[in-house]
Design an enzyme around this catalytic site. Structure first.
Site, PDB file in Angstrom:
ATOM      1  N   GLU A 139      -0.981  -5.313   8.659  1.00  0.00           N
ATOM      2  CA  GLU A 139      -0.097  -4.799   9.734  1.00  0.00           C
ATOM      3  C   GLU A 139      -0.824  -5.022  10.885  1.00  0.00           C
ATOM      4  O   GLU A 139      -2.027  -5.023  11.095  1.00  0.00           O
ATOM      5  CB  GLU A 139      -0.103  -3.193   9.476  1.00  0.00           C
TER       6      GLU A 139
ATOM      7  N   ASP B 192       0.791  -1.111   0.015  1.00  0.00           N
ATOM      8  CA  ASP B 192      -0.014  -0.131   0.226  1.00  0.00           C
ATOM      9  C   ASP B 192       0.975   1.120   0.058  1.00  0.00           C
ATOM     10  O   ASP B 192       0.405   2.363  -0.042  1.00  0.00           O
ATOM     11  CB  ASP B 192      -1.008   0.031   0.972  1.00  0.00           C
ATOM     12  N   SER B 193       2.240   1.129   0.134  1.00  0.00           N
ATOM     13  CA  SER B 193       2.973   1.963  -0.239  1.00  0.00           C
ATOM     14  C   SER B 193       2.953   2.688  -1.560  1.00  0.00           C
ATOM     15  O   SER B 193       3.429   3.938  -1.795  1.00  0.00           O
ATOM     16  CB  SER B 193       4.486   1.818  -0.139  1.00  0.00           C
TER      17      SER B 193
ATOM     18  N   GLU C  80       9.531  -4.265  10.463  1.00  0.00           N
ATOM     19  CA  GLU C  80      10.123  -3.180   9.782  1.00  0.00           C
ATOM     20  C   GLU C  80      10.581  -2.052  10.817  1.00  0.00           C
ATOM     21  O   GLU C  80       9.834  -1.780  11.776  1.00  0.00           O
ATOM     22  CB  GLU C  80       8.754  -2.179   9.230  1.00  0.00           C
TER      23      GLU C  80
ATOM     24  N   ASP D 244      -1.082  -5.998  -0.120  1.00  0.00           N
ATOM     25  CA  ASP D 244      -1.381  -5.560   1.046  1.00  0.00           C
ATOM     26  C   ASP D 244      -2.899  -5.115   1.419  1.00  0.00           C
ATOM     27  O   ASP D 244      -3.472  -4.731   0.318  1.00  0.00           O
ATOM     28  CB  ASP D 244      -0.698  -4.017   1.239  1.00  0.00           C
TER      29      ASP D 244
ATOM     30  N   LYS E 158      -0.925  -9.371   2.998  1.00  0.00           N
ATOM     31  CA  LYS E 158      -0.132  -8.937   4.019  1.00  0.00           C
ATOM     32  C   LYS E 158      -1.024  -8.113   4.732  1.00  0.00           C
ATOM     33  O   LYS E 158      -1.926  -7.118   4.218  1.00  0.00           O
ATOM     34  CB  LYS E 158       1.071  -8.194   3.619  1.00  0.00           C
TER      35      LYS E 158
HETATM   36  O1  KIV Z   1       3.653  -1.410   1.461  1.00  0.00           O
HETATM   37  C1  KIV Z   1       4.959  -1.473   1.673  1.00  0.00           C
HETATM   38  O2  KIV Z   1       5.507  -1.198   0.584  1.00  0.00           O
HETATM   39  C2  KIV Z   1       5.314  -2.267   2.721  1.00  0.00           C
HETATM   40  C3  KIV Z   1       6.719  -2.473   2.654  1.00  0.00           C
HETATM   41  C4  KIV Z   1       7.344  -1.427   3.355  1.00  0.00           C
HETATM   42  C5  KIV Z   1       7.006  -3.490   3.512  1.00  0.00           C
HETATM   43  O3  KIV Z   1       4.651  -2.664   3.645  1.00  0.00           O
END
Ligand code: KIV
Length: 301
Positions: A125, A54-55, A192, A93, A123
């Site tokens: 968090e 989600d970056s 992280e 994400d 993934k």
């Molecule tokens: O969203 C992302 O790119 C991430 C990485 C920084 C692990 O969660």
């Protein structure tokens, strides 16, 4: 006897293959990609895991955090990535608020990432408090990668993007979180921005791979944001990243050359041009002339 050189498996990477890599002490290479061309490039480079992070909210959509990213955004970008991927494991994400409200929400969002996006895993968090959600998703057949330490979706609660778990209490909580997530069925955990010593300890305690970003070399693998490594992330480079290429400069140079060529009538040239044969051109011209003569009444003047 010659030493055996470990070879990249030609087949698709699975979650069990990642666990085998941990046992064999073979570092797992993970990187983000958000679209078809970047996925094709990182796949050709032979990475093991592609994270549609989600970056993307910051790297490609221009937001100043990951918070505005939606499930629709993630599905769209995940599908673009999986269309270009054959070997690497694609992890998508779960965006902010797609799993925090209810397990049903989490199942629906994760299901879309797998069914519509083509992701092999998701993934999310959070620490021990998200373990029941991890368990529910895993029971539904969706592999889950967990993510602890600096969790960017909690940036406001954390008071910024800072190294986490530097004190003994917070470090102990992080270890408990990781054990709870592993127990819940997570197949890997992203660590992280935590101290390297703690990350090494966690990696040793877990049976599943620990994948670090800003967590030192003692993890079972590393993940980085593609745009940081190739110089597309602007001037700012996080402390944990390394710039391997200045793609930004290359693109700027190429587009400046293009602009100069257009302004100087040097592009396009004959090489980029298609012509019409003289007979067809004459027919087009006479048809246009006839139309001009006919005018508004529909009859020849
Ligand atoms: O969203 C992302 O790119 C991430 C990485 C920084 C692990 O969660």
């Amino acid at each position: 006897m010659s030493a055996m050189v470990p070879m990249d498996p030609p087949h698709a990477v699975t979650t069990t293959a990642l666990r085998a890599m941990k046992s064999a002490q073979r570092p797992i290479v993970m990187i983000t990609a958000y679209d078809t061309p970047s996925a094709r490039l990182v796949e050709e480079a032979g990475v093991d895991v592609i994270l549609v992070g989600d970056s993307l909210g910051m790297t490609v959509l221009g937001f100043d955090s990951t918070l505005p990213v939606t499930v629709d955004d993630m599905v769209r970008h995940t599908a673009a990535v999986t269309r270009a991927t054959k070997r690497a494991l694609v992890v998508a994400d779960m965006p902010f608020m797609s799993f925090q409200v209810s397990e049903e929400d989490a199942l629906r969002a994760a299901g879309r990432l797998v069914v519509e996006g083509g992701a092999a895993a998701i993934k999310l968090e959070g620490g021990a408090h998200v373990a029941p959600t991890v368990h529910r998703l895993v029971q539904a057949g969706i592999p889950v990668m967990a993510h602890v330490g600096l969790t960017p979706q909690s940036v406001h609660q954390l008071g910024g993007y800072k190294v986490q778990a530097k004190e003994a209490d917070a470090a102990a909580t992080l270890i408990d979180d990781c054990l709870a997530l592993e127990e819940a069925g997570a197949f890997a955990i992203v660590l992280e921005c935590i101290p390297a010593e703690l990350a090494t300890l966690v990696s040793q305690q877990l049976a599943v791979p620990a994948i670090g970003i800003g967590a030192g070399e003692g993890c079972d693998g590393q993940v980085q944001v593609l745009h940081d490594l190739i110089g597309l992330g602007g001037e700012f480079l996080p402390h944990h990243a390394k710039r391997y290429a200045d793609t930004g400069a290359l693109v700027r140079e190429a587009v400046t050359a293009y602009a100069d060529d257009v302004r100087g009538h040097a592009f396009p040239t004959e090489e980029q041009t298609t012509h019409m044969d003289a007979g067809t051109l004459e027919a087009v011209r006479s048809a246009r002339a006839r139309l001009r003569r006919v005018g508004g009444s529909g009859t020849e003047a």
